[in-house]
Design a protein around this motif. Structure first.
Motif, PDB file in Angstrom:
ATOM      1  N   HIS A 280       1.014  -1.203   0.144  1.00  0.00           N
ATOM      2  CA  HIS A 280       0.034  -0.033   0.054  1.00  0.00           C
ATOM      3  C   HIS A 280       0.956   1.346  -0.104  1.00  0.00           C
ATOM      4  CE1 HIS A 280       0.960   0.698   4.372  1.00  0.00           C
ATOM      5  NE2 HIS A 280       0.801  -0.717   4.284  1.00  0.00           N
ATOM      6  N   ASP A 281       0.227   2.382  -0.585  1.00  0.00           N
ATOM      7  CA  ASP A 281       1.024   3.509  -0.518  1.00  0.00           C
ATOM      8  C   ASP A 281       1.696   4.177   0.678  1.00  0.00           C
ATOM      9  OD1 ASP A 281       1.334   3.261  -3.474  1.00  0.00           O
ATOM     10  OD2 ASP A 281      -0.538   4.600  -3.735  1.00  0.00           O
ATOM     11  N   GLY A 282       0.918   4.199   1.677  1.00  0.00           N
ATOM     12  CA  GLY A 282       0.910   4.790   2.870  1.00  0.00           C
ATOM     13  C   GLY A 282       1.196   6.387   2.512  1.00  0.00           C
ATOM     14  N   ASP A 283       2.165   6.959   3.291  1.00  0.00           N
ATOM     15  CA  ASP A 283       2.570   8.357   3.072  1.00  0.00           C
ATOM     16  C   ASP A 283       3.997   8.819   2.479  1.00  0.00           C
ATOM     17  OD1 ASP A 283       4.181   7.602   5.203  1.00  0.00           O
ATOM     18  OD2 ASP A 283       2.953   9.000   6.476  1.00  0.00           O
TER      19      ASP A 283
ATOM     20  N   HIS B 268       6.398  10.348  10.829  1.00  0.00           N
ATOM     21  CA  HIS B 268       5.673   9.446  10.073  1.00  0.00           C
ATOM     22  C   HIS B 268       6.327   8.088  10.252  1.00  0.00           C
ATOM     23  CE1 HIS B 268       3.152  12.077   7.614  1.00  0.00           C
ATOM     24  NE2 HIS B 268       4.342  12.826   7.571  1.00  0.00           N
TER      25      HIS B 268
ATOM     26  N   ARG C 154       5.172   1.821   5.350  1.00  0.00           N
ATOM     27  CA  ARG C 154       4.609   1.827   4.078  1.00  0.00           C
ATOM     28  C   ARG C 154       5.462   1.158   3.124  1.00  0.00           C
ATOM     29  NH1 ARG C 154       7.348   5.997   7.284  1.00  0.00           N
ATOM     30  NH2 ARG C 154       8.495   7.193   6.057  1.00  0.00           N
ATOM     31  N   TRP C 155       5.029   1.102   1.820  1.00  0.00           N
ATOM     32  CA  TRP C 155       5.543   0.027   0.992  1.00  0.00           C
ATOM     33  C   TRP C 155       6.372   0.991  -0.090  1.00  0.00           C
ATOM     34  CZ3 TRP C 155       5.189  -5.372   0.652  1.00  0.00           C
ATOM     35  CH2 TRP C 155       4.501  -6.016   1.910  1.00  0.00           C
TER      36      TRP C 155
END
Length: 358
Positions: free
Chosen positions: A127-130, A165, A169-170
């Motif tokens: 998933h993109d996350g931030d 953050h 994330r990926w």
């Protein structure tokens, strides 16, 4: 034509991983490792792995790899890969990465004993996350043109903040390679290369039958004809060009943002020596005549499966012109000019994780 030994300490090139070649050939080795205490699993989805912000409390994360150098500490410790404990049965397409110091790849420990590390494909989990700090300059990679590792930075620098953050994330090697400790950059490079090979090598090129994974993920064997297949590596040269005034020639590729400049790269053709490939690529892309070639060093770059062989090419004069096909513009820079224009944001150059920046 002269050639000199490599002289630079390049990123992603210092061996830190014990790949355990003899052990991984045993049929039961990977199953034993999967259940061993402390084994770490790195999941990848289409080349993207889970990462998190490095610690900012003075712990081992904030310092990068304990086996690294000051170069690693200064440039590659803003993010960490996320290794997890094995769960469930051993996946058929798992790959043994090797044994590495536990403190260099664990979540929060100062221990230094080796830890087994395994990569597994995890389709659909990314998933993109931030994460938005660095992105690839272009996804278009024309056939026959080597990927020189160019990236560009977006305006959001908070995506790799140590404090704002911390969530998972990926991201892929291009996006985060410059922000990982050196050891973890090497692990992600290796995992990306071998899992990419598996994803594109399900069938035997000799007879077309479905192949089976062997040697802890490092070989595929055809049950029909018995052929054994191993991960491929394609040699590519990447070349810095300097003139008699010690100016550096850089080019802006048509597939990049117009402000991006880098060294010149291309695949080695069949029956061609590395030195001849350097001379040819520089002439084709930059219109410059190479008089002398020096070997600098190499770097694995799994996009899709390259081994980048770095060279320094010397010209007799400053004659150069872009081919206007792959390269839109070429420019000579003094050291001072290059530093100033990069600092002012007038041009962009590759990240520190790329051999092009070496």
């Amino acid at each position: 034509m002269q050639s000199a030994p490599g002289v630079l300490d390049l990123p992603l090139t210092r061996p830190r991983i014990d790949r355990r070649d003899q052990d991984r050939q045993r049929p039961d080795w990977l199953a034993e490792v999967w259940t061993a205490p402390g084994t770490g699993v790195l999941r990848l989805d289409g080349g993207r792995a889970p990462v998190r912000a490095a610690r900012s409390d003075g712990g081992p994360d904030a310092e990068g790899s304990r086996n690294g150098t000051e170069h690693d500490v200064a440039h590659t410790s803003r993010l960490r890969l996320v290794f997890e404990a094995p769960e469930g049965p051993l996946p058929e397409d798992a790959v043994y990465l090797g044994a590495a110091p536990l403190g260099a790849a664990s979540e929060a420990t100062h221990e230094e004993r080796p830890r087994h590390l395994i990569a597994v494909p995890a389709p659909g989990q990314a998933h993109d996350g931030d994460l938005a700090s660095v992105t690839e300059s272009s996804s278009a990679r024309p056939s026959g043109h080597a990927d020189s590792g160019v990236m560009r930075e977006s305006g959001d620098r908070n995506g790799v903040s140590d404090t704002e953050h911390p969530v998972l994330r990926w991201a892929d090697l291009r996006s985060v390679g410059a922000h990982l400790p050196a050891l973890e950059g090497e692990l992600l490079t290796q995992a990306t290369a071998v899992l990419n090979w598996h994803a594109n090598s399900a069938h035997c090129p000799r007879c077309g039958a479905v192949t089976e994974v062997r040697s802890s993920g490092w070989m595929r064997q055809c049950p029909a004809c018995g052929a054994e297949h191993f991960p491929r590596t394609d040699p590519a040269v990447i070349t810095a060009v300097v003139d008699p005034q010690d100016r550096l020639l850089l080019g802006s590729a048509t597939r990049w943002d117009a402000r991006m400049y880098s060294t010149f790269a291309g695949f080695v053709e069949a029956g061609e020596s590395l030195e001849d490939a350097v001379v040819r690529e520089v002439a084709e892309e930059a219109g410059a005549a190479v008089a002398r070639v020096e070997y600098i060093g190499s770097q694995a770059w799994p996009f899709p499966r390259s081994l980048m062989l770095g060279y320094l090419a010397h010209t007799r004069d400053a004659v150069a012109h872009a081919d206007e096909d792959e390269i839109r513009d070429v420019r000579w820079f003094t050291r001072e000019e290059l530093h100033q224009q990069v600092a002012e944001g007038r041009i962009g150059i590759p990240p520190r994780s790329s051999i092009s920046r070496g």
